[in-house]
Enzyme design. Structure first.
Site, PDB file in Angstrom:
ATOM      1  N   SER A 251     -11.013  -1.643   3.781  1.00 49.57           N
ATOM      2  CA  SER A 251     -10.271  -1.959   5.011  1.00 49.57           C
ATOM      3  C   SER A 251      -9.693  -0.674   5.589  1.00 49.57           C
ATOM      4  O   SER A 251      -8.955   0.028   4.894  1.00 49.57           O
ATOM      5  CB  SER A 251      -9.110  -2.912   4.712  1.00 49.57           C
ATOM      6  OG  SER A 251      -9.622  -4.105   4.208  1.00 49.57           O
TER       7      SER A 251
ATOM      8  N   GLU B 199      -4.869   2.476   6.944  1.00 49.50           N
ATOM      9  CA  GLU B 199      -4.658   2.492   5.490  1.00 49.50           C
ATOM     10  C   GLU B 199      -5.404   3.690   4.893  1.00 49.50           C
ATOM     11  O   GLU B 199      -4.904   4.383   4.017  1.00 49.50           O
ATOM     12  CB  GLU B 199      -5.188   1.195   4.871  1.00 49.50           C
ATOM     13  CG  GLU B 199      -5.114   1.202   3.351  1.00 49.50           C
ATOM     14  CD  GLU B 199      -5.604  -0.098   2.724  1.00 49.50           C
ATOM     15  OE1 GLU B 199      -5.390  -1.177   3.310  1.00 49.50           O
ATOM     16  OE2 GLU B 199      -6.224  -0.014   1.648  1.00 49.50           O
TER      17      GLU B 199
ATOM     18  N   ARG C 119       0.833  -1.219   0.000  1.00 49.53           N
ATOM     19  CA  ARG C 119       0.000   0.000   0.000  1.00 49.53           C
ATOM     20  C   ARG C 119       0.866   1.266   0.000  1.00 49.53           C
ATOM     21  O   ARG C 119       0.524   2.278   0.607  1.00 49.53           O
ATOM     22  CB  ARG C 119      -0.950   0.026   1.210  1.00 49.53           C
ATOM     23  CG  ARG C 119      -1.907  -1.107   1.267  1.00 49.53           C
ATOM     24  CD  ARG C 119      -2.899  -1.157   0.106  1.00 49.53           C
ATOM     25  NE  ARG C 119      -3.655  -2.392   0.161  1.00 49.53           N
ATOM     26  CZ  ARG C 119      -3.304  -3.512  -0.480  1.00 49.53           C
ATOM     27  NH1 ARG C 119      -2.234  -3.530  -1.291  1.00 49.53           N
ATOM     28  NH2 ARG C 119      -4.002  -4.612  -0.358  1.00 49.53           N
TER      29      ARG C 119
HETATM   30  C1  LIG Z   1     -15.843  -1.494  -0.539  1.00 53.41           C
HETATM   31  C2  LIG Z   1     -14.369  -1.186  -0.735  1.00 53.41           C
HETATM   32  C3  LIG Z   1     -13.481  -2.220  -1.010  1.00 53.41           C
HETATM   33  C4  LIG Z   1     -12.118  -1.951  -1.190  1.00 53.41           C
HETATM   34  N1  LIG Z   1     -11.279  -2.993  -1.452  1.00 53.41           N
HETATM   35  C5  LIG Z   1      -9.963  -2.735  -1.634  1.00 53.41           C
HETATM   36  C6  LIG Z   1      -9.052  -3.802  -1.918  1.00 53.41           C
HETATM   37  O1  LIG Z   1      -9.422  -4.954  -2.053  1.00 53.41           O
HETATM   38  N2  LIG Z   1      -7.752  -3.488  -2.079  1.00 53.41           N
HETATM   39  C7  LIG Z   1      -7.282  -2.211  -1.969  1.00 53.41           C
HETATM   40  O2  LIG Z   1      -6.074  -1.981  -2.127  1.00 53.41           O
HETATM   41  N3  LIG Z   1      -8.110  -1.189  -1.676  1.00 53.41           N
HETATM   42  C8  LIG Z   1      -9.428  -1.414  -1.523  1.00 53.41           C
HETATM   43  N4  LIG Z   1     -10.281  -0.378  -1.242  1.00 53.41           N
HETATM   44  C9  LIG Z   1      -9.738   0.974  -1.068  1.00 53.41           C
HETATM   45  C10 LIG Z   1      -9.663   1.813  -2.360  1.00 53.41           C
HETATM   46  O3  LIG Z   1     -10.647   1.414  -3.300  1.00 53.41           O
HETATM   47  C11 LIG Z   1      -8.282   1.756  -3.012  1.00 53.41           C
HETATM   48  O4  LIG Z   1      -7.278   2.204  -2.138  1.00 53.41           O
HETATM   49  C12 LIG Z   1      -8.216   2.611  -4.283  1.00 53.41           C
HETATM   50  O5  LIG Z   1      -7.003   2.375  -4.919  1.00 53.41           O
HETATM   51  C13 LIG Z   1      -8.333   4.105  -4.001  1.00 53.41           C
HETATM   52  O6  LIG Z   1      -8.517   4.756  -5.246  1.00 53.41           O
HETATM   53  P1  LIG Z   1      -9.383   6.087  -5.338  1.00 53.41           P
HETATM   54  O7  LIG Z   1      -9.337   6.554  -6.747  1.00 53.41           O
HETATM   55  O8  LIG Z   1     -10.713   5.899  -4.747  1.00 53.41           O
HETATM   56  O9  LIG Z   1      -8.491   7.039  -4.450  1.00 53.41           O
HETATM   57  P2  LIG Z   1      -9.025   8.220  -3.509  1.00 53.41           P
HETATM   58  O10 LIG Z   1      -9.733   7.637  -2.340  1.00 53.41           O
HETATM   59  O11 LIG Z   1      -9.723   9.235  -4.330  1.00 53.41           O
HETATM   60  O12 LIG Z   1      -7.641   8.802  -3.014  1.00 53.41           O
HETATM   61  C14 LIG Z   1      -6.771   8.036  -2.209  1.00 53.41           C
HETATM   62  C15 LIG Z   1      -5.427   8.745  -2.203  1.00 53.41           C
HETATM   63  O13 LIG Z   1      -4.888   8.703  -3.533  1.00 53.41           O
HETATM   64  C16 LIG Z   1      -4.587  10.020  -3.987  1.00 53.41           C
HETATM   65  N5  LIG Z   1      -4.880  10.069  -5.427  1.00 53.41           N
HETATM   66  C17 LIG Z   1      -6.042   9.742  -6.054  1.00 53.41           C
HETATM   67  N6  LIG Z   1      -5.905   9.915  -7.380  1.00 53.41           N
HETATM   68  C18 LIG Z   1      -4.654  10.355  -7.594  1.00 53.41           C
HETATM   69  C19 LIG Z   1      -3.911  10.733  -8.762  1.00 53.41           C
HETATM   70  N7  LIG Z   1      -4.434  10.705  -9.992  1.00 53.41           N
HETATM   71  N8  LIG Z   1      -2.628  11.142  -8.602  1.00 53.41           N
HETATM   72  C20 LIG Z   1      -2.060  11.211  -7.368  1.00 53.41           C
HETATM   73  N9  LIG Z   1      -2.723  10.877  -6.231  1.00 53.41           N
HETATM   74  C21 LIG Z   1      -3.990  10.460  -6.356  1.00 53.41           C
HETATM   75  C22 LIG Z   1      -5.495  10.948  -3.194  1.00 53.41           C
HETATM   76  O14 LIG Z   1      -4.928  12.251  -3.074  1.00 53.41           O
HETATM   77  C23 LIG Z   1      -5.558  10.229  -1.841  1.00 53.41           C
HETATM   78  O15 LIG Z   1      -4.481  10.578  -1.005  1.00 53.41           O
HETATM   79  C24 LIG Z   1     -11.651  -0.618  -1.067  1.00 53.41           C
HETATM   80  C25 LIG Z   1     -12.550   0.421  -0.795  1.00 53.41           C
HETATM   81  C26 LIG Z   1     -13.893   0.146  -0.640  1.00 53.41           C
HETATM   82  C27 LIG Z   1     -14.855   1.280  -0.361  1.00 53.41           C
END
Ligand SMILES: Cc1cc2nc3c(=O)[nH]c(=O)nc-3n(C[C@H](O)[C@H](O)[C@H](O)COP(=O)(O)OP(=O)(O)OC[C@H]3O[C@@H](n4cnc5c(N)ncnc54)[C@H](O)[C@@H]3O)c2cc1C
Length: 301
Positions: free
Chosen positions: A223, A293, A173
């Protein structure tokens, strides 16, 4: 000229919303307002916003699908740049190139349509491509680091660079983007030819596992904690007797104790208090300190 007038003039044509509540964008359904919520349609608009913000000394940050964040109840000052309109995905042989705002789940479906294997692990991760690279998202033994070939970033000073997977220094992560403050613009994934049927079966299997084990019917951020070496966060929380433990409108899921679900109009403060309390109680019970996380952003009310 006020900052707002200057903004409207210099960023003309860009979709900017003022004092926009963020709770409706966030998977946890909590959070206050962004001063300026921006939806760039392409990397040039995104670069214009960053340049303007840097020149005017206004803070800025990017979000993808907001599935791994908790925005505090006082909201976020400055610009919040939502990347979801940068969502082009193209396939070239065994390589997929996706813009940062492309939906990760949709990108895995494109891989399936082209019978490309390697992306199955991500078929239920509700993030964007940019957020997944930033987090090195992973599940069921796979992670972004295993398939990322390179990515294009906008540095915090406004330069465009191409980084190799090695430059990203991936860990659990973790990616180097987290410290650099760069924006992921797009990512190239190296996949392999596979059987459509086998890829589909694997994606169906993983989707079924998620539906079985995770409280997907409630708002959450997935998580909340990282996996401590040698343990599972959910198991430690469950063993501490915390399933169903609730503060305000947010509770530890009965179905998966690693998830905190927003069951009754919870606030970011409820989330933060519950997280702190769970960390304390798990430490008391098992001696293990859980590490978050999920990323907590913005200001308290
Ligand atoms: C139901 C559920 C299940 C999930 N299961 C998993 C799983 O199995 N495995 C897992 O790893 N995660 C999981 N997640 C967490 C999440 O989906 C991941 O961490 C995902 O990668 C976050 O992406 P996001 O676009 O939503 O990021 P955001 O939540 O929008 O942002 C997260 C971070 O990334 C940064 N960020 C976003 N986009 C960019 C960009 N283009 N450039 C630079 N920084 C950026 C943001 O500034 C922030 O600090 C889950 C979440 C939920 C709600």
């Amino acid at each position: 000229m006020s900052v707002r007038e200057k903004m409207l003039e210099i960023l003309e044509g860009i979709d900017i919303r003022f004092k926009e509540p963020l709770h409706s964008y966030s998977y946890t359904k909590v959070g206050g307002e962004a001063d300026y919520l921006v939806f760039p349609r392409n990397r040039f608009e995104l670069a214009r916003v960053v340049k303007f913000a840097n020149q005017e000394n206004i803070s800025w940050m990017v979000l993808g699908n907001a599935s791994n964040i908790i925005v505090r109840d006082g909201g976020i000052r400055g610009f919040v740049i939502l990347c979801d309109k940068l969502n082009n995905v193209s396939v070239d042989g065994y390589t997929i190139e996706a813009e940062a705002g492309a939906n990760l789940i949709e990108t895995t479906r494109i891989a399936l349509r082209h019978s490309l294997t390697g992306f199955e692990f991500a078929c239920g991760i509700p993030g964007s491509v940019g957020g997944a690279v930033f987090m090195n998202a992973g599940a069921y033994g796979g992670e972004i680091a295993h398939i990322l070939q390179s990515c294009k970033v906008l540095t915090k000073d406004g330069e465009i660079e191409t980084l190799s997977a090695k430059d990203l220094n991936f860990g659990y992560r973790h990616s180097a983007i987290q410290a650099s403050g760069a924006v992921v613009l797009s990512a190239k994934f190296a996949l392999a030819p596979g059987s459509h049927q086998v890829i589909k079966q694997e994606m169906d299997r993983l989707t079924h596992l998620r539906e079985l084990k995770q409280p997907l019917e409630y708002p959450s951020c997935g998580s909340v904690f990282k996996r401590p070496v040698g343990y599972f966060a959910g198991q430690l929380i469950s063993e501490a007797g915390l399933k169903g433990y609730r503060i305000g409108g947010v509770e530890v899921s009965e179905k998966h104790a690693g998830f905190m679900i927003n069951v009754a109009d919870g606030t970011a403060k409820d989330y933060e208090d519950l997280i702190e309390s769970v960390i304390e109680k798990v430490k008391e019970h098992s001696g293990i300190t859980l590490e978050r996380e999920v990323r907590i952003l913005g200001e308290s009310k």
